[in-house]
Design an enzyme around this catalytic site. Structure first.
Site, PDB file in Angstrom:
ATOM      1  N   GLY A  17       0.841  -1.181   0.000  1.00  0.00           N
ATOM      2  CA  GLY A  17       0.000   0.000   0.000  1.00  0.00           C
ATOM      3  C   GLY A  17       0.879   1.235   0.000  1.00  0.00           C
ATOM      4  N   SER A  19       1.167   5.223  -0.210  1.00  0.00           N
ATOM      5  CA  SER A  19       0.360   6.424   0.008  1.00  0.00           C
ATOM      6  C   SER A  19       1.004   7.680  -0.562  1.00  0.00           C
ATOM      7  CB  SER A  19       0.148   6.624   1.511  1.00  0.00           C
ATOM      8  OG  SER A  19       1.393   6.899   2.144  1.00  0.00           O
ATOM      9  N   GLY A  20       2.252   7.584  -0.983  1.00  0.00           N
ATOM     10  CA  GLY A  20       2.994   8.766  -1.387  1.00  0.00           C
ATOM     11  C   GLY A  20       3.887   9.299  -0.285  1.00  0.00           C
ATOM     12  N   GLY A  21       3.775   8.717   0.909  1.00  0.00           N
ATOM     13  CA  GLY A  21       4.589   9.127   2.041  1.00  0.00           C
ATOM     14  C   GLY A  21       5.899   8.358   2.104  1.00  0.00           C
ATOM     15  N   VAL A  22       6.773   8.805   2.976  1.00  0.00           N
ATOM     16  CA  VAL A  22       8.108   8.212   3.045  1.00  0.00           C
ATOM     17  C   VAL A  22       8.077   6.793   3.613  1.00  0.00           C
ATOM     18  CG1 VAL A  22       8.620   9.189   5.328  1.00  0.00           C
ATOM     19  CG2 VAL A  22      10.500   8.644   3.761  1.00  0.00           C
ATOM     20  N   ASP A  23       7.181   6.505   4.553  1.00  0.00           N
ATOM     21  CA  ASP A  23       7.161   5.188   5.187  1.00  0.00           C
ATOM     22  C   ASP A  23       6.827   4.080   4.186  1.00  0.00           C
ATOM     23  OD1 ASP A  23       7.807   6.214   7.692  1.00  0.00           O
ATOM     24  OD2 ASP A  23       5.717   6.569   8.214  1.00  0.00           O
ATOM     25  N   SER A  24       5.743   4.245   3.435  1.00  0.00           N
ATOM     26  CA  SER A  24       5.366   3.204   2.476  1.00  0.00           C
ATOM     27  C   SER A  24       6.349   3.139   1.318  1.00  0.00           C
ATOM     28  CB  SER A  24       3.942   3.441   1.961  1.00  0.00           C
ATOM     29  OG  SER A  24       3.807   4.714   1.347  1.00  0.00           O
ATOM     30  N   MET A  43      -4.296   3.633  -2.983  1.00  0.00           N
ATOM     31  CA  MET A  43      -5.729   3.544  -2.704  1.00  0.00           C
ATOM     32  C   MET A  43      -6.341   4.939  -2.595  1.00  0.00           C
ATOM     33  SD  MET A  43      -5.750   0.578   0.246  1.00  0.00           S
ATOM     34  CE  MET A  43      -4.139   0.987   0.938  1.00  0.00           C
ATOM     35  N   CYS A 108     -10.719   1.938   9.805  1.00  0.00           N
ATOM     36  CA  CYS A 108     -10.167   2.018   8.455  1.00  0.00           C
ATOM     37  C   CYS A 108      -9.167   0.891   8.206  1.00  0.00           C
ATOM     38  CB  CYS A 108      -9.504   3.378   8.276  1.00  0.00           C
ATOM     39  SG  CYS A 108      -8.855   3.667   6.638  1.00  0.00           S
ATOM     40  N   CYS A 208      -8.351   9.448   8.894  1.00  0.00           N
ATOM     41  CA  CYS A 208      -7.826   8.476   7.956  1.00  0.00           C
ATOM     42  C   CYS A 208      -8.384   8.687   6.550  1.00  0.00           C
ATOM     43  CB  CYS A 208      -8.171   7.068   8.447  1.00  0.00           C
ATOM     44  SG  CYS A 208      -7.550   5.749   7.411  1.00  0.00           S
TER      45      CYS A 208
END
Length: 378
Positions: A17, A19-24, A43, A108, A208
């Site tokens: 998944g 999200s565009g964030g650094v973690d994913s 998503m 969520c 969320c």
């Protein structure tokens, strides 16, 4: 994307998944380095006012696609907005309408990220799914064979097991959390080192998939306002509220009674006011002065809609519990528990135990599950 052929990777196919964030983003890179065939999946779960300043997914989508290209993994976009509105947001509004304060991130995760997303990933031929959550999964031998435990992340400042406590054995058996053993500082270092453009991107907060926005203004669009009195425990009227749905227990800011001095000290100062109780029948919000007012402290709680990670209620004994994210585990006794409800008694009184929030039980680093707080006990 068409349905991929079976994975040729020795470690199998994992859908991440993104999200565009650094973690994913770092999650996807780590899994590819570990030898998995990685497919990134973005998503989209919210469509109302998605072009507003608070919740535009366009930039996040562009960031996720850019990372997938940089890391060298396939990428797909999927729209779960209908599922989110039906399974998560509708329940979110029902809980607020009933005067409770729900945690949408918990629902969520259970309904979208580890149900709709998991189902979609399996249709893509995935062996596993993965997210950028800070948590760990461990396989152990239980009475019925292999069991999967949800553990806290090693970075205690980022641990997100609280939000994942409703996951079940089937979901955990398919889930990878590569960041569970890594501190957040290391995640950002990796992102910089491999040249990800979102390495310094701010972490997302807010509801969320809906994002950061003025909360009362947002709820006003979906819930009717029902103003009423704000009273002291003695029954003195000190203000008016906009509707009980817009307040949570322990809330200090936004009560609109900051100028009411109440009990003053000799120097003319006074303790702050806090939302302490809701009387739904009379549409009254009670406010008290002082952070440690007795109305804000609870010795125990009753929780409903229990969800146990092992598939069964834990033994009645001493544990740790969180009644809100980021608080330290509070020592407690599990007084009683079954498949659907449980009761806790705390060693020390807990502050602002709030109906609608989640009470999550821990045995050391192992998250056992939890439930929705129905009531607090003195």
């Amino acid at each position: 994307m068409s349905l991929p052929s079976p994975s040729s990777s020795a470690r199998g196919r994992v859908v991440v998944g993104m999200s565009g964030g650094v973690d994913s983003s770092v999650t996807a890179w780590l899994l590819k380095q570990q030898g998995y065939e990685v497919i990134g999946l973005f998503m989209k779960n919210w469509e109302d006012d998605d072009d507003s300043e608070y919740c535009s997914t366009r930039q996040d989508l562009l960031d996720a696609a850019s990372v997938a290209d940089r890391v060298g993994v396939d990428f797909e976009y999927v729209n779960f907005a209908a599922e989110y509105k039906d399974r998560v947001f509708a329940e979110f509004l029902r809980e607020y309408s009933a005067g409770r304060t729900p945690n949408p991130d918990v629902l969520c995760n259970a309904e979208i990220k580890f149900k709709a997303f998991l189902d979609h990933a399996m249709n893509l031929g995935a062996d596993h799914i993965a997210t950028g959550h800070y948590a760990r999964v461990r396989a152990v031998q239980g009475p019925q064979g292999t069991e999967y435990q949800l553990l806290k992340a090693l970075d205690s400042t980022k641990d997100q097991s609280y939000f994942l406590h409703r996951l079940n054995q089937a979901q955990l058996s398919r889930t990878l959390f590569p960041l569970g053993d890594i501190p957040k500082t290391e995640v950002r270092r990796i992102a910089h080192e491999i040249g990800l453009h979102n390495a310094a991107k701010k972490d997302s907060t807010g509801i969320c998939f809906i994002g950061e926005r003025p909360f009362r203004e947002f709820l006003n669009r979906y819930l009717p306002t029902a103003p009423g009195d704000i009273l002291t425990p003695e029954g003195k009227r000190i203000g008016r509220h906009h509707g009980l749905a817009f307040y949570t227990l322990g809330q200090r800011k936004g009560l609109g009674i900051g100028g009411v001095k109440g009990n003053q000290r000799e120097d003319g100062t006074a303790d702050a006011w806090y939302a302490a109780r809701k009387d739904l029948e009379r549409n009254v919000l009670y406010a008290v002065q002082g952070h440690d007012h007795p109305w804000l402290l609870s010795r125990g709680l009753q929780a409903l809609d229990a969800s146990w990670i092992a598939g069964r209620a834990p033994n009645v004994q001493q544990y740790g519990a969180k009644t809100r994210y980021r608080q330290p585990d509070a020592a407690c006794q599990l007084v009683s528990a079954d498949a659907s409800q449980f009761e806790l008694s705390f060693t020390e009184p807990q502050w602002a135990v709030t109906p609608g929030q989640s009470a999550v039980l821990y045995d050391g680093d192992v998250c056992l599950g939890g439930g929705i707080i129905a009531s607090a006990t003195d």
